[in-house]
Design an enzyme around this catalytic site. Structure first.
Site, PDB file in Angstrom:
ATOM      1  N   ASN A   9      36.257  -6.368  -6.999  1.00 49.00           N
ATOM      2  CA  ASN A   9      36.665  -4.977  -7.200  1.00 49.00           C
ATOM      3  C   ASN A   9      37.486  -4.891  -8.496  1.00 49.00           C
ATOM      4  O   ASN A   9      38.560  -5.487  -8.587  1.00 49.00           O
ATOM      5  CB  ASN A   9      37.477  -4.529  -5.981  1.00 49.00           C
ATOM      6  CG  ASN A   9      37.878  -3.069  -6.083  1.00 49.00           C
ATOM      7  OD1 ASN A   9      38.281  -2.619  -7.150  1.00 49.00           O
ATOM      8  ND2 ASN A   9      37.787  -2.344  -4.999  1.00 49.00           N
ATOM      9  N   HIS A  12      41.480  -2.214 -10.676  1.00 45.14           N
ATOM     10  CA  HIS A  12      42.823  -2.321 -11.262  1.00 45.14           C
ATOM     11  C   HIS A  12      42.821  -2.797 -12.708  1.00 45.14           C
ATOM     12  O   HIS A  12      43.859  -2.740 -13.371  1.00 45.14           O
ATOM     13  CB  HIS A  12      43.736  -3.127 -10.338  1.00 45.14           C
ATOM     14  CG  HIS A  12      43.909  -2.397  -9.048  1.00 45.14           C
ATOM     15  ND1 HIS A  12      44.447  -1.129  -8.982  1.00 45.14           N
ATOM     16  CD2 HIS A  12      43.535  -2.709  -7.784  1.00 45.14           C
ATOM     17  CE1 HIS A  12      44.417  -0.700  -7.736  1.00 45.14           C
ATOM     18  NE2 HIS A  12      43.868  -1.644  -6.991  1.00 45.14           N
ATOM     19  N   HIS A  45      35.783   1.810  -7.027  1.00 48.01           N
ATOM     20  CA  HIS A  45      36.091   2.991  -6.210  1.00 48.01           C
ATOM     21  C   HIS A  45      36.323   4.177  -7.135  1.00 48.01           C
ATOM     22  O   HIS A  45      37.296   4.198  -7.885  1.00 48.01           O
ATOM     23  CB  HIS A  45      37.361   2.687  -5.384  1.00 48.01           C
ATOM     24  CG  HIS A  45      37.726   3.747  -4.397  1.00 48.01           C
ATOM     25  ND1 HIS A  45      38.713   3.558  -3.455  1.00 48.01           N
ATOM     26  CD2 HIS A  45      37.260   4.998  -4.190  1.00 48.01           C
ATOM     27  CE1 HIS A  45      38.829   4.651  -2.717  1.00 48.01           C
ATOM     28  NE2 HIS A  45      37.957   5.545  -3.149  1.00 48.01           N
ATOM     29  N   ARG A  47      37.683   7.396  -7.270  1.00 50.13           N
ATOM     30  CA  ARG A  47      38.530   8.255  -6.434  1.00 50.13           C
ATOM     31  C   ARG A  47      38.451   9.695  -6.926  1.00 50.13           C
ATOM     32  O   ARG A  47      38.193   9.949  -8.101  1.00 50.13           O
ATOM     33  CB  ARG A  47      39.990   7.769  -6.481  1.00 50.13           C
ATOM     34  CG  ARG A  47      40.187   6.393  -5.860  1.00 50.13           C
ATOM     35  CD  ARG A  47      41.663   6.070  -5.764  1.00 50.13           C
ATOM     36  NE  ARG A  47      42.289   6.780  -4.674  1.00 50.13           N
ATOM     37  CZ  ARG A  47      42.599   6.258  -3.491  1.00 50.13           C
ATOM     38  NH1 ARG A  47      42.360   4.991  -3.248  1.00 50.13           N
ATOM     39  NH2 ARG A  47      43.147   6.994  -2.565  1.00 50.13           N
ATOM     40  N   ARG A  51      42.071   8.128 -10.655  1.00 43.62           N
ATOM     41  CA  ARG A  51      43.287   7.436 -11.101  1.00 43.62           C
ATOM     42  C   ARG A  51      43.004   6.099 -11.774  1.00 43.62           C
ATOM     43  O   ARG A  51      43.817   5.620 -12.543  1.00 43.62           O
ATOM     44  CB  ARG A  51      44.270   7.252  -9.946  1.00 43.62           C
ATOM     45  CG  ARG A  51      43.844   6.229  -8.950  1.00 43.62           C
ATOM     46  CD  ARG A  51      44.907   5.999  -7.901  1.00 43.62           C
ATOM     47  NE  ARG A  51      45.063   7.166  -7.048  1.00 43.62           N
ATOM     48  CZ  ARG A  51      45.541   7.103  -5.804  1.00 43.62           C
ATOM     49  NH1 ARG A  51      45.927   5.940  -5.323  1.00 43.62           N
ATOM     50  NH2 ARG A  51      45.652   8.178  -5.064  1.00 43.62           N
ATOM     51  N   GLU A  72      32.387   2.471  -4.029  1.00 43.18           N
ATOM     52  CA  GLU A  72      33.221   2.954  -2.923  1.00 43.18           C
ATOM     53  C   GLU A  72      33.531   4.412  -3.184  1.00 43.18           C
ATOM     54  O   GLU A  72      33.921   4.767  -4.310  1.00 43.18           O
ATOM     55  CB  GLU A  72      34.541   2.184  -2.869  1.00 43.18           C
ATOM     56  CG  GLU A  72      34.391   0.749  -2.452  1.00 43.18           C
ATOM     57  CD  GLU A  72      35.725   0.018  -2.472  1.00 43.18           C
ATOM     58  OE1 GLU A  72      35.715  -1.177  -2.165  1.00 43.18           O
ATOM     59  OE2 GLU A  72      36.758   0.633  -2.809  1.00 43.18           O
ATOM     60  N   THR A 103      43.494   2.360  -0.072  1.00 40.46           N
ATOM     61  CA  THR A 103      42.826   2.851   1.132  1.00 40.46           C
ATOM     62  C   THR A 103      43.551   2.344   2.370  1.00 40.46           C
ATOM     63  O   THR A 103      43.506   1.160   2.691  1.00 40.46           O
ATOM     64  CB  THR A 103      41.346   2.388   1.144  1.00 40.46           C
ATOM     65  OG1 THR A 103      40.797   2.637  -0.143  1.00 40.46           O
ATOM     66  CG2 THR A 103      40.555   3.120   2.180  1.00 40.46           C
ATOM     67  N   GLU A 153      31.862  -2.509   6.565  1.00 45.80           N
ATOM     68  CA  GLU A 153      32.854  -3.377   5.922  1.00 45.80           C
ATOM     69  C   GLU A 153      34.096  -3.311   6.792  1.00 45.80           C
ATOM     70  O   GLU A 153      34.685  -2.243   6.978  1.00 45.80           O
ATOM     71  CB  GLU A 153      33.157  -2.914   4.492  1.00 45.80           C
ATOM     72  CG  GLU A 153      34.207  -3.815   3.846  1.00 45.80           C
ATOM     73  CD  GLU A 153      34.219  -3.768   2.329  1.00 45.80           C
ATOM     74  OE1 GLU A 153      33.163  -3.506   1.725  1.00 45.80           O
ATOM     75  OE2 GLU A 153      35.295  -3.985   1.757  1.00 45.80           O
ATOM     76  N   HIS A 200      39.944  -6.157   1.877  1.00 48.13           N
ATOM     77  CA  HIS A 200      41.253  -5.523   1.724  1.00 48.13           C
ATOM     78  C   HIS A 200      42.378  -6.533   1.965  1.00 48.13           C
ATOM     79  O   HIS A 200      42.493  -7.104   3.048  1.00 48.13           O
ATOM     80  CB  HIS A 200      41.465  -4.315   2.647  1.00 48.13           C
ATOM     81  CG  HIS A 200      42.498  -3.375   2.091  1.00 48.13           C
ATOM     82  ND1 HIS A 200      42.174  -2.316   1.256  1.00 48.13           N
ATOM     83  CD2 HIS A 200      43.840  -3.378   2.171  1.00 48.13           C
ATOM     84  CE1 HIS A 200      43.282  -1.695   0.883  1.00 48.13           C
ATOM     85  NE2 HIS A 200      44.308  -2.331   1.426  1.00 48.13           N
TER      86      HIS A 200
HETATM   87  N1  PXP Z   1      36.974  -2.928   0.240  1.00 45.01           N
HETATM   88  C1  PXP Z   1      37.307  -1.610   0.279  1.00 45.01           C
HETATM   89  C2  PXP Z   1      36.418  -0.690   1.012  1.00 45.01           C
HETATM   90  C3  PXP Z   1      38.441  -1.145  -0.402  1.00 45.01           C
HETATM   91  O1  PXP Z   1      38.758   0.159  -0.366  1.00 45.01           O
HETATM   92  C4  PXP Z   1      39.223  -2.056  -1.129  1.00 45.01           C
HETATM   93  C5  PXP Z   1      40.416  -1.569  -1.888  1.00 45.01           C
HETATM   94  O2  PXP Z   1      40.020  -0.716  -2.897  1.00 45.01           O
HETATM   95  C6  PXP Z   1      38.834  -3.407  -1.167  1.00 45.01           C
HETATM   96  C7  PXP Z   1      37.717  -3.817  -0.442  1.00 45.01           C
HETATM   97  C8  PXP Z   1      39.580  -4.436  -1.934  1.00 45.01           C
HETATM   98  O3  PXP Z   1      40.871  -4.545  -1.452  1.00 45.01           O
HETATM   99  P1  PXP Z   1      41.934  -5.370  -2.305  1.00 45.01           P
HETATM  100  O4  PXP Z   1      42.064  -4.659  -3.624  1.00 45.01           O
HETATM  101  O5  PXP Z   1      43.162  -5.314  -1.483  1.00 45.01           O
HETATM  102  O6  PXP Z   1      41.385  -6.751  -2.473  1.00 45.01           O
END
Ligand code: PXP
Length: 250
Positions: A9, A12, A45, A47, A51, A72, A103, A153, A200
């Site tokens: 992901n 960030h 994601h 959003r 952001r 996402e 999330t 998921e 997550h």
């Molecule tokens: N899966 C989903 C559906 C999420 O919303 C997120 C966070 O954006 C992640 C995985 C990844 O989580 P993390 O950034 O805490 O590794």
């Protein structure tokens, strides 16, 4: 056990870029580097408040990165339009509150069953694999199956919080109630024919017991790895996570 796919992901990277309003660091560059380091997919994601990831990032990730893109998104008309136009490999439907930092908790598929059904159908009719980001709960898994989603998921946030003491021993993770919920939800989902993903809050320290759940075929990991990349570089962070997952599955 089969190989576990790793989705990175890259949200960030965009958070950091947006802090200065320019083009650096570039999420597409991060995605390409993650691919070289052993990622099997890229997750982003989009959003509602944009952001971090922006529409142009999604378009570029789709065309410039030769890995499956997992988009996402919240279940809104706008996001549905974007997904149908962009045609990512997969969509993960997530709950979204404007004020939340990330999330928080899974999608309440039980409450939203009626609204979810046509959205899942539209996306899947367009050839997009849909997963629902849900808490590891029997009723949520059953609804995901009933409305025809291809995957779930499982939200590992509660697990990650429960075992967040520094470097807990593997055996302690295995005994945590959150691990039990994840294990039984994964088993049920698989029995119902759903593909099982998880994500997550996963880190080097807590990924082992999740990777050991045999029904899980994909992990999506972001914040921790992007944070680690500050210290070790993204290549090393992804490679190390990949190695930890592969070791469990060997
Ligand atoms: N899966 C989903 C559906 C999420 O919303 C997120 C966070 O954006 C992640 C995985 C990844 O989580 P993390 O950034 O805490 O590794």
């Amino acid at each position: 056990m089969s190989k576990l796919r790793l989705g990175i992901n890259i949200d960030h990277v965009a958070t950091l870029r947006n802090a200065r309003g320019g083009a650096h660091p570039c999420p597409v560059r991060a995605a390409l580097l993650a691919m070289e380091a052993g990622a099997d997919g890229i997750t982003a994601h989009l959003r509602e408040d944009r952001r971090h990831i922006r529409d142009s990032d999604i378009a570029r990730l789709r065309t410039e990165v030769p890995l499956p893109l997992n988009l996402e998104m919240a279940m809104t008309e706008e996001m549905l339009r974007i997904a149908l136009k962009t045609k990512p490999h997969a969509v993960c439907l997530v709950p979204e509150k404007r004020q939340e930092l990330t999330t928080e908790g899974g999608l309440d598929a039980v409450r939203l069953e009626k609204e979810l059904r046509p959205v899942v159908a539209k996306l899947q009719d367009a050839g997009i694999r849909v997963s629902l980001f849900i808490d590891p709960d029997t009723a949520q898994v059953e609804v995901a199956s009933r409305i025809g989603a291809r995957a779930v998921e499982l939200h590992t946030g509660a697990y990650a919080e429960q075992v967040s003491g520094d470097r807990c021993r593997l055996s302690e993770h295995h005994l945590s109630p959150a691990t039990c919920h994840l294990t039984s939800a994964a088993k049920l989902a698989s029995q119902l024919g759903l593909e099982v993903h998880a994500g997550h809050g996963l880190t080097y320290d807590n990924v082992g017991p999740i990777a050991a759940i045999p029904e899980i075929v994909e992990l999506n990991i972001g914040h921790f790895l992007i944070g680690e990349a500050v210290f070790t570089g993204l290549r090393e962070a992804v490679q190390r996570m990949r190695a930890l997952m592969d070791k469990v599955r060997a």
